[in-house]
Enzyme design. Structure first.
Site, mmCIF file in Angstrom:
data_model
loop_
_atom_site.group_PDB
_atom_site.id
_atom_site.type_symbol
_atom_site.label_atom_id
_atom_site.label_comp_id
_atom_site.label_asym_id
_atom_site.label_seq_id
_atom_site.Cartn_x
_atom_site.Cartn_y
_atom_site.Cartn_z
ATOM 1 N N ARG A 90 -22.834 11.631 -22.278
ATOM 2 C CA ARG A 90 -21.930 12.377 -23.167
ATOM 3 C C ARG A 90 -20.479 12.417 -22.694
ATOM 4 O O ARG A 90 -20.214 12.436 -21.490
ATOM 5 C CB ARG A 90 -22.438 13.822 -23.324
ATOM 6 N N HIS A 115 -23.763 8.137 -25.673
ATOM 7 C CA HIS A 115 -24.258 6.765 -25.527
ATOM 8 C C HIS A 115 -23.468 5.725 -26.333
ATOM 9 O O HIS A 115 -24.052 4.818 -26.933
ATOM 10 C CB HIS A 115 -25.732 6.697 -25.907
ATOM 11 N N HIS A 190 -31.303 1.744 -20.689
ATOM 12 C CA HIS A 190 -32.047 2.950 -21.062
ATOM 13 C C HIS A 190 -33.555 2.680 -21.174
ATOM 14 O O HIS A 190 -34.215 3.215 -22.075
ATOM 15 C CB HIS A 190 -31.492 3.503 -22.369
ATOM 16 N N SER A 191 -34.104 1.884 -20.250
ATOM 17 C CA SER A 191 -35.555 1.654 -20.277
ATOM 18 C C SER A 191 -36.296 2.921 -19.907
ATOM 19 O O SER A 191 -35.886 3.660 -18.997
ATOM 20 C CB SER A 191 -35.946 0.541 -19.299
ATOM 21 N N GLN A 295 -28.810 9.473 -14.295
ATOM 22 C CA GLN A 295 -29.341 10.487 -15.198
ATOM 23 C C GLN A 295 -30.835 10.207 -15.303
ATOM 24 O O GLN A 295 -31.244 9.071 -15.532
ATOM 25 C CB GLN A 295 -28.679 10.333 -16.586
ATOM 26 N N GLU A 323 -31.459 6.330 -15.430
ATOM 27 C CA GLU A 323 -30.270 5.670 -15.966
ATOM 28 C C GLU A 323 -29.157 5.703 -14.935
ATOM 29 O O GLU A 323 -28.429 6.688 -14.824
ATOM 30 C CB GLU A 323 -29.839 6.367 -17.252
HETATM 31 C C1 BGC Z 1 -29.839 11.736 -22.333
HETATM 32 C C2 BGC Z 1 -30.543 12.743 -23.210
HETATM 33 C C3 BGC Z 1 -30.645 12.186 -24.593
HETATM 34 C C4 BGC Z 1 -31.381 10.866 -24.542
HETATM 35 C C5 BGC Z 1 -31.410 10.217 -25.897
HETATM 36 C C6 BGC Z 1 -30.641 10.477 -22.330
HETATM 37 O O1 BGC Z 1 -29.961 9.516 -21.597
HETATM 38 O O2 BGC Z 1 -29.667 12.217 -21.018
HETATM 39 O O3 BGC Z 1 -29.840 13.975 -23.206
HETATM 40 O O4 BGC Z 1 -31.323 13.077 -25.439
HETATM 41 O O5 BGC Z 1 -30.756 9.994 -23.650
HETATM 42 O O6 BGC Z 1 -32.452 9.362 -26.004
#
Ligand code: BGC
Length: 358
Positions: A90, A115, A190-191, A295, A323
């Protein structure tokens, strides 16, 4: 095509599996194979579609969430295997400044930017730049040129991502980028992993270790407050391996883990970040990165409405995303690692996922 029954090859290589069109652009899958592991990448979103490796008894499992065809990624899904950017996670109020100039990004999670926006890198058709194989590794590089102003970001940015499968059962993901104007960049993959191959519909029983002393405190809505706090004495203390299920209930607002951990050590060096393991399959995955941290998100909003490649419904806590990236909202916190990319600089982010057995 049943991706689990394609013969496993132990000579490193790759092949293209043509798969269809979106408008006039071709979608395809490239399969990398080496050391008993097969990884399928598709050019829509430069996405990791599948990572297939044997469990401890030799039974092949696809350990990532995804679909069996590239076309399926055009529908709604929570970034399965996607390349995420230009800025992962974010940005508060979808705005940031460079040299006093304010840039307004698309607020796709109002009022914030998440994202990379409405049509982030996960929704772009990438081109093949090169494919490679020698005795030790096999690789594919994909490219995408993001135009000045896309989703509100300044600069024409030329991006590339290389997926490499090496002899030591390692999947490396490496990004490079250049810009013609000062901009910000923070790329990740984002796997979502479930090392049981989704034979268990929750990762609550997986063991996780995160080599971080500190995390980024955040407020409701997932925006960092700016405070970097010690993990010691909190449910985010994973310095020793822990069963994930022990803490999932400790974050009712997030419904599970959705936090940023900071790696200690010199920025830019490839350092160990996290280890994930599943006792049922015996599969263990070590994550190394040159990024400031990661993350970690435990699929808290999966609700069983999506059935994935494994033929099972993806339920709450069905998988875990690690991530590796810069801290969320870094451009709005002067003391966070800089996300600036200037003309003449080369952005370089490297993460590796190394597989072994318990
Ligand atoms: C975030 C989440 C988000 C998700 C979406 C993650 O990388 O940290 O807050 O809801 O992605 O798929």
């Amino acid at each position: 095509m049943n991706i689990l029954t394609t013969p496993a090859e132990n000579v490193p290589g790759n092949r293209i599996i043509a798969a269809g069109y979106i408008n006039t652009q071709q979608l395809w899958i490239c399969e990398l194979y080496h050391a008993g592991i097969r990884v399928q990448i598709c050019n829509y979103g430069a996405t990791i579609m599948s990572v297939i490796l044997p469990d401890r008894n030799g039974v092949p499992l696809n350990i990532v969430a995804g679909f069996s065809l590239p076309q399926h990624y055009l529908g709604v899904h929570p970034y399965f295997g996607s390349t995420v950017g230009r800025f992962a996670n974010r940005i508060a109020n979808a705005r940031f400044e460079i040299d006093g100039k304010v840039y307004q990004l698309s607020a796709n999670e109002p009022p914030n930017h998440l994202h990379g926006g409405v049509q982030g890198l996960d929704k772009k058709v990438w081109r093949i730049e090169s494919r490679y194989a020698d005795a030790d590794r096999t690789a594919i590089t994909l490219g995408y040129d993001s135009p000045d102003g896309e989703e509100g970001y300044p600069g024409n940015v030329n991006l590339s991502v290389t997926y490499t499968l090496t002899a030591n059962k390692e999947l490396q993901v490496s990004y490079t980028a250049v810009t013609d104007k000062s901009t910000i960049l923070n790329l990740t993959n984002h796997s979502y992993f479930n090392l049981s191959g989704f034979s268990s519909d929750t990762i609550a029983g997986h063991t996780l270790q995160v080599l971080a002393e500190a995390y980024a405190a955040k407020e409701a809505g997932g925006i960092p407050t700016g405070e970097i706090l010690p993990v010691a004495g909190t449910s985010l203390d994973f310095r020793q391996p822990r069963i994930i299920g022990e803490v999932l209930g400790d974050f009712p607002a997030d419904r599970g883990l959705d936090h940023y951990w900071l790696l200690q050590g010199a920025a830019g060096e490839l350092l160990p970040m996290a280890t994930l393991a599943d006792a049922s399959s015996g599969i263990c995955m070590q994550v190394h990165t040159n990024q400031p941290g990661c993350q970690i998100y435990t699929a808290n909003f999966w609700d069983g409405t999506i059935t994935g490649e494994q033929g099972v419904r993806y339920n709450k806590h069905g998988a875990i995303a690690i991530e590796t990236q810069n801290i969320p909202d870094a451009p709005n916190h002067a003391h966070f690692p800089s996300a600036l990319l200037e003309p003449g600089d080369v952005y370089s982010a490297v993460t590796s996922f190394r597989f072994s057995y318990l």
